[in-house]
Scaffold this motif. Structure first.
Motif, short mmCIF file in Angstrom:
data_model
loop_
_atom_site.label_atom_id
_atom_site.label_comp_id
_atom_site.label_asym_id
_atom_site.label_seq_id
_atom_site.Cartn_x
_atom_site.Cartn_y
_atom_site.Cartn_z
N TYR A 1 -4.41 6.80 -5.57
CA TYR A 1 -4.34 6.23 -4.23
C TYR A 1 -4.23 7.29 -3.14
O TYR A 1 -4.82 7.15 -2.06
N PHE A 2 -3.47 8.36 -3.37
CA PHE A 2 -3.23 9.33 -2.29
C PHE A 2 -4.48 10.13 -1.96
O PHE A 2 -4.56 10.74 -0.90
N TYR B 1 0.64 4.15 -2.68
CA TYR B 1 0.34 5.50 -2.22
C TYR B 1 1.41 6.48 -2.70
O TYR B 1 1.10 7.53 -3.30
N SER C 1 1.53 7.08 -6.52
CA SER C 1 0.50 7.98 -7.05
C SER C 1 0.84 9.45 -6.83
O SER C 1 0.30 10.32 -7.50
N LEU D 1 -4.74 12.82 4.90
CA LEU D 1 -4.32 11.85 5.91
C LEU D 1 -4.86 12.25 7.28
O LEU D 1 -5.30 11.39 8.06
N LEU E 1 -7.51 6.49 -0.91
CA LEU E 1 -7.32 5.72 0.33
C LEU E 1 -7.79 6.48 1.57
O LEU E 1 -8.53 5.91 2.39
N LEU F 1 0.55 4.82 7.47
CA LEU F 1 0.74 5.72 6.34
C LEU F 1 1.08 7.13 6.84
O LEU F 1 1.99 7.80 6.33
N ILE G 1 0.83 -1.21 0.00
CA ILE G 1 0.00 0.00 0.00
C ILE G 1 0.86 1.26 0.00
O ILE G 1 0.54 2.24 -0.69
N ILE G 2 1.98 1.27 0.72
CA ILE G 2 2.82 2.47 0.73
C ILE G 2 3.47 2.67 -0.63
O ILE G 2 3.69 3.80 -1.07
N ALA H 1 -2.44 16.28 0.38
CA ALA H 1 -2.27 14.89 0.81
C ALA H 1 -2.18 14.80 2.33
O ALA H 1 -2.76 13.89 2.94
#
Length: 432
Positions: free
Chosen positions: A407-408, A50, A53, A223, A411, A147, A46-47, A219
């Motif tokens: 993804y960024f 992430y 992207s 998060l 997610l 993340l 996943i990282i 981003a």
């Protein structure tokens, strides 16, 4: 009275208890649990997805196939999880979001006349999203935490190096170009400087190893969206500081919206906070407008972009060139509005972005498919406030960048639906 020999005698049973090692306890101490291995592999995949992207400079060479690389550890995590009693991927509401994604992605590939590689990447993206859609909510919360920690740790290296540069330290660098996206930078390894604007500004804006300040700032806000009720954690404080350092108008506006959404989804009274924050913003704005006759970063990058020009538009709404703006006006009154027209960088100039570019490229049908995709993603969320927050952030993101399938952006928005209600519930249970 006991004899001295009896007092000094050590019973054999006691020696056996001291010297006997519990096999189960020893395995727990010496062996890494398979569940931890599975989650670590999932996190690794996943990282990669992430970060890929967000196009940091160290991933430019794999920019076209990072989804494929990410899917490898994710598939391994799934295989290991299948052997566990307490599996990671147990949710069964993944079908509709996955089908909606496949339809949307295939539509984009067909309209954009993509080659076979584009269709193959869709398969690997589907594998990665399937893992997210079926991941247990508790593990999804843990994944988003790590993340946030990862990006925060990157900033703990990047920010000090950037500050050293500002203080006049001589740091090693080289000139680099991203030919696909038409960016060029001075690469100081821990941060980039856009060489088009370095000599034109009071202070070069901070965007770490990523392409633009707006990308990094937004981003970080996204998060933080998954960390409601946990903003005092050190890694979230680092993300907040990073957002402020980008001087991104979009990120600043999102940060204000995030604060009030955080209050709203937790059922707090927002009116007093609204008065306080509004007063602080107005006071700060007046100070920035007058400080050094407006020759400061806040005024130049934030306040001046909020001004309205002679055409009645915000100065900051400069995401398309005049050539493309005229073309878009013609486009929306034509039959092409359904399925879009072919977009050409060479014809309309560099730097066009936002909802107009995507609608022009893919048409209104794409917007409807994207909406259906996000609706299917939200079906499992029972908290209507969180749902509205997700759609609010999604609409703002589509207006500014139209990267809702990256993804960024995706997610955090998807995780918001399930992680934040879980956090709110846990917080409520801890209160007396």
């Amino acid at each position: 009275m006991k004899r001295l020999s009896d007092t000094l005698k050590i019973r054999r049973g006691s020696i056996d208890r001291w010297l006997t090692i519990d096999k189960n306890k020893l395995e727990a101490l010496c062996l890494i649990q398979k569940s931890d291995i599975a989650f670590t592999l999932l996190y690794l995949g996943i990282i990669i997805a992430y970060l890929g992207s967000m196009s940091p400079w160290f991933m430019w060479k794999v920019s076209h196939y990072y989804s494929l690389i990410a899917s490898m550890p994710i598939v391994m995590a799934w295989l290991i999880s299948r052997t566990l009693k307490d599996q990671l991927f147990t949710r069964g509401d993944y079908k509709y979001p996955l089908i909606a994604y496949l339809i949307t992605a295939l539509y984009m590939a067909i309209v954009n006349e993509g080659n076979m590689n584009g269709f193959i990447i869709i398969v690997f993206n589907a594998i990665n999203l399937l893992a997210i859609f079926s991941l247990k909510v508790e593990k999804l919360a843990q994944l988003m935490k790590w993340l946030c920690v990862t990006i925060a740790v990157m900033m703990l290296f990047s920010i000090p190096c950037y500050v050293m540069y500002l203080l006049g330290f001589s740091l090693p660098y080289k000139s680099v170009e991203n030919e696909d996206l038409m960016y060029s930078f001075y690469n100081y390894y821990f941060f980039l400087l856009d060489n088009r604007f370095t000599a034109e500004t009071i202070l070069p804006r901070f965007h770490s190893v990523f392409l633009e300040p707006g990308h990094l700032g937004s981003a970080c806000v996204f998060l933080l969206l998954t960390q409601i009720s946990k903003w005092k954690k050190w890694y979230n404080i680092v993300l907040f500081i990073t957002t402020l350092m980008t001087f991104s108008l979009a990120a600043y506006l999102l940060l204000v919206v995030l604060y009030f959404i955080g209050l709203w989804v937790r059922g707090k009274n927002i009116w007093l906070h609204l008065v306080v924050i509004t007063t602080l913003l107005i006071t700060g704005g007046i100070f920035a407008y007058n400080y050094n006759k407006g020759n400061n970063l806040v005024n130049m990058f934030i306040l001046e972009r909020l001004e309205i020009d002679k055409d009645g538009k915000f100065v900051g709404d400069n995401r398309v060139t005049e050539e493309f703006d005229d073309e878009f006006d013609d486009f929306i009154s034509s039959d092409d509005i359904l399925f879009g027209r072919k977009y050409e960088n060479a014809k309309y100039g560099w730097g066009n972005s936002g909802y107009r570019v995507f609608i022009y490229d893919y048409g209104i049908v794409f917007v409807m498919l994207l909406l259906v995709f996000y609706i299917t993603c939200s079906l499992g969320c029972l908290n209507y406030r969180v749902k509205l927050a997700m759609f609010a952030f999604g609409i703002v993101t589509f207006w500014a960048r139209s990267t809702l399938l990256d993804y960024f952006d995706f997610l955090p928005l998807y995780s918001l639906l399930f992680v934040v209600p879980l956090t709110i519930k846990r917080t409520a249970n801890r209160q007396p």
